[in-house]
Scaffold this motif. Structure first.
Motif, PDB file in Angstrom:
ATOM      1  N   GLY A  26     -49.867   2.233   3.585  1.00 30.29           N
ATOM      2  CA  GLY A  26     -48.792   3.180   3.314  1.00 30.29           C
ATOM      3  C   GLY A  26     -48.627   4.152   4.471  1.00 30.29           C
ATOM      4  O   GLY A  26     -47.513   4.395   4.946  1.00 30.29           O
ATOM      5  N   GLU A  33     -42.212   3.556  10.598  1.00 25.53           N
ATOM      6  CA  GLU A  33     -40.821   3.896  10.305  1.00 25.53           C
ATOM      7  C   GLU A  33     -40.397   5.153  11.057  1.00 25.53           C
ATOM      8  O   GLU A  33     -39.263   5.285  11.501  1.00 25.53           O
ATOM      9  CB  GLU A  33     -40.621   4.054   8.791  1.00 25.53           C
ATOM     10  N   LYS A  34     -41.339   6.091  11.210  1.00 27.55           N
ATOM     11  CA  LYS A  34     -41.058   7.305  11.966  1.00 27.55           C
ATOM     12  C   LYS A  34     -40.758   6.956  13.426  1.00 27.55           C
ATOM     13  O   LYS A  34     -39.820   7.473  14.033  1.00 27.55           O
ATOM     14  CB  LYS A  34     -42.281   8.224  11.894  1.00 27.55           C
ATOM     15  N   ASN A  61     -49.067  -5.838   2.331  1.00 28.88           N
ATOM     16  CA  ASN A  61     -49.008  -5.006   1.137  1.00 28.88           C
ATOM     17  C   ASN A  61     -48.664  -5.838  -0.103  1.00 28.88           C
ATOM     18  O   ASN A  61     -49.302  -5.726  -1.149  1.00 28.88           O
ATOM     19  CB  ASN A  61     -47.989  -3.890   1.344  1.00 28.88           C
ATOM     20  N   LEU A  86     -31.994  -0.476 -15.444  1.00 33.98           N
ATOM     21  CA  LEU A  86     -30.724  -0.786 -14.797  1.00 33.98           C
ATOM     22  C   LEU A  86     -30.997  -1.640 -13.568  1.00 33.98           C
ATOM     23  O   LEU A  86     -31.779  -1.252 -12.699  1.00 33.98           O
ATOM     24  CB  LEU A  86     -30.020   0.500 -14.377  1.00 33.98           C
ATOM     25  N   ASP A  89     -30.386   0.071 -10.295  1.00 28.28           N
ATOM     26  CA  ASP A  89     -31.461   0.946  -9.825  1.00 28.28           C
ATOM     27  C   ASP A  89     -32.554   0.141  -9.128  1.00 28.28           C
ATOM     28  O   ASP A  89     -33.063   0.530  -8.071  1.00 28.28           O
ATOM     29  CB  ASP A  89     -32.084   1.706 -11.002  1.00 28.28           C
ATOM     30  N   ALA A  92     -31.289  -0.923  -5.801  1.00 36.10           N
ATOM     31  CA  ALA A  92     -31.176   0.227  -4.887  1.00 36.10           C
ATOM     32  C   ALA A  92     -32.549   0.563  -4.305  1.00 36.10           C
ATOM     33  O   ALA A  92     -32.694   0.814  -3.107  1.00 36.10           O
ATOM     34  CB  ALA A  92     -30.582   1.424  -5.619  1.00 36.10           C
ATOM     35  N   ASP A  93     -33.578   0.548  -5.165  1.00 37.93           N
ATOM     36  CA  ASP A  93     -34.935   0.827  -4.688  1.00 37.93           C
ATOM     37  C   ASP A  93     -35.380  -0.203  -3.664  1.00 37.93           C
ATOM     38  O   ASP A  93     -35.965   0.132  -2.625  1.00 37.93           O
ATOM     39  CB  ASP A  93     -35.929   0.807  -5.857  1.00 37.93           C
ATOM     40  N   VAL A  96     -33.723   0.373  -0.360  1.00 39.84           N
ATOM     41  CA  VAL A  96     -34.317   1.498   0.365  1.00 39.84           C
ATOM     42  C   VAL A  96     -35.639   1.073   0.997  1.00 39.84           C
ATOM     43  O   VAL A  96     -35.911   1.341   2.169  1.00 39.84           O
ATOM     44  CB  VAL A  96     -34.522   2.690  -0.591  1.00 39.84           C
ATOM     45  N   GLN A  97     -36.464   0.371   0.199  1.00 40.32           N
ATOM     46  CA  GLN A  97     -37.775  -0.032   0.703  1.00 40.32           C
ATOM     47  C   GLN A  97     -37.661  -0.929   1.930  1.00 40.32           C
ATOM     48  O   GLN A  97     -38.544  -0.942   2.777  1.00 40.32           O
ATOM     49  CB  GLN A  97     -38.542  -0.783  -0.389  1.00 40.32           C
ATOM     50  N   ARG A  99     -34.898  -1.083   4.016  1.00 39.55           N
ATOM     51  CA  ARG A  99     -33.771  -0.701   4.863  1.00 39.55           C
ATOM     52  C   ARG A  99     -34.099  -0.848   6.352  1.00 39.55           C
ATOM     53  O   ARG A  99     -33.345  -1.453   7.116  1.00 39.55           O
ATOM     54  CB  ARG A  99     -33.341   0.735   4.559  1.00 39.55           C
ATOM     55  N   VAL A 123     -40.932  -3.384 -14.684  1.00 39.23           N
ATOM     56  CA  VAL A 123     -40.250  -3.062 -13.430  1.00 39.23           C
ATOM     57  C   VAL A 123     -41.124  -3.348 -12.220  1.00 39.23           C
ATOM     58  O   VAL A 123     -40.657  -3.885 -11.212  1.00 39.23           O
ATOM     59  CB  VAL A 123     -39.836  -1.576 -13.394  1.00 39.23           C
ATOM     60  N   ASP A 124     -42.398  -2.995 -12.325  1.00 41.80           N
ATOM     61  CA  ASP A 124     -43.257  -3.143 -11.155  1.00 41.80           C
ATOM     62  C   ASP A 124     -43.468  -4.600 -10.798  1.00 41.80           C
ATOM     63  O   ASP A 124     -43.459  -4.975  -9.629  1.00 41.80           O
ATOM     64  CB  ASP A 124     -44.587  -2.448 -11.404  1.00 41.80           C
TER      65      ASP A 124
END
Lengths: 230, 535
Positions: A26, A33-34, A61, A86, A89, A92-93, A96-97, A99, A123-124
């Motif tokens: 993580g 990413e930074k 991971n 949803l 949702d 969308a997650d 983002v993960q 992107r 969900v997980d």
């Protein structure tokens, strides 16, 4: 006769080591990413390297998480928890993960789902399965990946499609048989697909059971990863 | 969306790991947060939560030694350090059974599994904010215990909000149970179940059957949940209750033991297992369960003195009086309350009595008697019964009888508790005298209440209210009396117009009644009537 030296049960350390490794990954992922964010625009070669790093980090991971979950499922320790979710949702997650991975590779991610489509699932687990399929698709597609979902005959169909060359015939066969062994040539351990199959089968509504299939064709004529949940 | 969406919010980060703390803080800062407090332990977090009002809490589940994230959340909610508007995100490395213990009231708004990114966090915060907004009115009604209003709000929202429909259905089912509307609750759960087999709906149906006294049906519904969704722990607790009601304590014990295998961290459930095992004379299991309850409750606000009292009894029954006494000292250190002191001293006295150390037993009985005289507060039923046991065993009959009569008067409709009181009389060789006393107290309560009810029936509402108020003072813990008081008050208010003082007094009586006896239909109806009167 030689006495066996008492050996520690590796499963005792599995969970705690996986946590530890996931923490490290993580932090590592955050740093990469930074770095990507600080890259000057049009730094093509660097960008590609970082994209590769991110891709590999995500794979490690995912694999760790799959290992731990498969272990827990096998020992009936996994807290399976289907809740209304949803799909928009969930997607969308996932977008983002992934992107940075998609943007550094200059891939387009299309999402096609109605705003109020809801499903009942853990969900997980499902995020783990679709996320893994998404990372795979990113690796094999030409330039576009599409996430879509719809209700079909009372069940929910989640699709990950790409416009690459599609799955090799052997994988399509294996997928239909529901079993995949370790494939040393392709570098695939089969863990991802095994995990996806197990997760699909866990989802039940009365006599209906979730299922997974791989096919070629779909919207773009490439590989399609299709998860059906009752 | 502005570039600093979190700017106005007070944030708290709880993580024992310095690296993670800074990372989470930086993420919040990247989203514009300016006011960020940090804490490295659960204890520190509670202190901060007690002093400040936070809008957003990011809390790691695993906080090393001391409280874990779940225990911090439970304490914050139970002590009202946070309200429904506060967003609580629990951060974990993996999914845990503790997440789905079924106790919805102690669940965070979201769990985030590592690794976390700024975008993901912001995404989740926005989604929670939207959801909180959609449920704000309902949440407020629930906080105010306006169950009927909350149900009506769910119904009107269900007509338009398809995205939240599933959650609204679940909340509505829970509310119907809280409001004691069992027929409507049954219909609601059955309707959901025609479309999909869902653990919460099947469990709800089991609860309806249980409340209606159909324990066999309750057991069968709950068994189905436990078999098809092994990790839905709430079903285990209700299944154990149904099995107990059916007289099958052995099966109930096995069910609780199964639930604890999945998630051993509930002090309450461990204690329940201990009490069940104790009832069956299974001292080994009881011993283990009580000890475990004490252990997992060490840092938890949900820890219970019952586990200590139970363990002391087990030790004493196993001929280990020395350890029993140590446990009783420990419980008084852990819980600073008159009731606990009373229970510990009573249990200690009874141990001496059993060991024929009569002088010491008498000393303890004298202390107990003194505590009782000194306090004006009413003691809880367990404390009263345990104290009476010692007082009777040491010849302090008057004090004991007074205590037990109080218990009966305040619970005149509770057959189980009345039977327990009778057992105490029986144990002291007072079978017949006890039975007369019990019946006398029960009648006394009925008469006190009927006076008001009859006056109200004759339309003499002012006199009826006076009579109910007198009954309320004489029987401050009698839920039926409290509900009847509020009922008469509402009739009077409806006739003579609103009166702020009486509305407040009635609301207090109702809330107390709901605490003593949750799930009463009249509670929900009277709360609604009061809300209408208050305007």
């Amino acid at each position: 006769m030689t006495e066996a030296t008492p050996q520690a049960d590796i499963t005792l350390f599995l969970a705690s080591s996986v946590h530890d490794m996931k923490n490290s990954l993580g932090l590592l992922g955050g740093m990469v990413e930074k770095l990507v964010a600080e890259l000057p625009p049009h730094s093509g070669a660097d960008r590609a390297d970082y994209a590769h790093m991110l891709y590999e980090l995500k794979r490690i991971n995912d694999n760790l998480m799959h290992l731990l979950t498969v272990y827990k499922l096998g020992n009936a320790l996994y807290p399976f928890d289907p809740v209304p979710t949803l799909i928009a949702d969930l997607y969308a997650d996932l977008a983002v993960q992934n992107r940075v991975l998609f943007s550094t590779r200059q891939l387009a991610l299309q999402i096609d789902v109605s705003a109020d489509l809801t499903g009942y699932f853990d969900v997980d687990l499902i995020a783990g399965v679709i996320g893994h399929a998404l990372v795979n698709a990113a690796n094999y597609t030409r330039d576009t990946v599409r996430l879509s979902a719809r209700e079909l005959g009372g069940a929910l169909e989640l699709r990950v499609e790409d416009n690459g060359r599609g799955y090799p015939p052997a994988m399509l066969l294996d997928s239909r048989a529901g079993l995949t062994g370790v494939d040393f040539f392709s570098g695939s351990t089969g863990l991802g697909l095994y995990f996806a199959h197990e997760v699909a089968r866990l989802h039940r509504n009365r006599e209906h059971i979730g299922s997974l299939r791989l096919e070629n064709g779909g919207t773009f004529g490439g590989g399609c990863f299709v998860l059906t949940l009752p | 969306m502005s570039s600093n969406p979190l700017a106005p919010y007070q944030c708290l980060v709880v993580d024992d790991f310095q690296g993670m703390r800074s990372m989470l803080r930086d993420m919040l800062r990247d989203c514009g947060a300016k006011n960020i407090e940090m804490s490295s332990s659960g204890k520190e977090a509670i202190a901060l939560l007690a002093e400040n009002k936070f809008d957003i809490v990011l809390c790691d589940y695993n906080l090393g030694s001391g409280k874990n994230g779940q225990q911090v959340l439970e304490e914050a909610k139970l002590r009202h350090l946070i309200g429904p508007a506060c967003t609580w995100i629990m951060i974990t490395a993996e999914k845990s059974s503790d997440w789905i213990m079924g106790a919805v009231e102690y669940q965070p708004d979201a769990y985030l599994i590592k690794p976390i990114t700024t975008e993901l966090l912001l995404n989740r915060l926005e989604r929670i904010a939207a959801k909180k907004q959609a449920f704000a009115e309902i949440d407020q009604a629930i906080v105010n215990k306006q169950f009927l209003r909350a149900i009506a709000l769910c119904d009107s929202k269900l007509k338009t909000d398809t995205a939240n429909a599933a959650e609204l259905q679940r909340i509505k089912g829970q509310l119907l149970l809280n409001a004691g509307d069992l027929d409507a609750a049954r219909k609601q759960f059955e309707q959901v179940l025609t479309l999909r087999e869902l653990a919460w709906a099947r469990t709800g149906l089991g609860r309806v059957c249980y409340e209606q006294g159909d324990y066999t049906a309750a057991r069968d519904h709950l068994l189905q949940v436990v078999q098809t969704q092994r990790t839905y722990l709430e079903a285990y607790d209700w299944l154990a209750r149904a099995q107990q009601a059916l007289g099958d304590n052995e099966a109930a014990e096995a069910v609780l033991a199964d639930a604890l295998k999945l998630s051993p961290n509930s002090p309450q459930r461990q204690k329940n297992l201990g009490q069940l095992a104790m009832k069956r004379g299974d001292l080994t299991t009881a011993d283990e369960a009580f000890r475990k309850s004490i252990q997992v409750g060490e840092h938890s606000i949900l820890k219970t003195p019952d586990a200590y009292i139970g363990l002391a009894k087990v030790c004493s029954a196993s001929g280990n009086g020395g350890e029993a006494l140590k446990v009783l000292t420990a419980v008084q250190r852990q819980f600073d309350s008159d009731d606990v002191k009373l229970r510990a001293k009573s249990a200690e006295g009874l141990i001496y009595k059993q060991e024929h150390r009569l002088a010491q037993a008498n000393t303890l009985a004298a202390e107990v008697d003194e505590l009782l005289q000194a306090s004006t507060e009413l003691h809880d039923d367990a404390a009263s019964i345990e104290a009476a046991e010692l007082l009777l065993a040491t010849g302090r009959k008057d004090s004991a009888v007074k205590l037990l009569q109080q218990v009966v008067r305040n619970n005149h409709e509770n057959k189980g508790l009345i039977a327990q009181v009778q057992t105490v009389f029986d144990g002291a060789g007072m079978q017949q005298e006890g039975a007369v006393l019990v019946e006398g107290s029960r009648r006394e309560a009925v008469d006190l209440m009927n006076r008001g009810v009859l006056l109200a029936r004759d339309g003499k509402l002012v006199e009826a209210l006076d009579a109910m108020r007198a009954a309320k003072i004489a029987l401050p813990n009698n839920a039926r009396v409290l509900l009847n008081f509020a009922y008469v008050a509402v009739l009077l208010l409806q006739r003579d117009g609103a009166n702020r003082e009486l509305i407040a007094e009635s609301r207090q009586a109702l809330l107390h009644a709901n605490q003593l006896s949750p799930g009463e239909k009249r509670f929900a109806q009277l709360m609604e009537a009061l809300a209408l009167l208050a305007g």
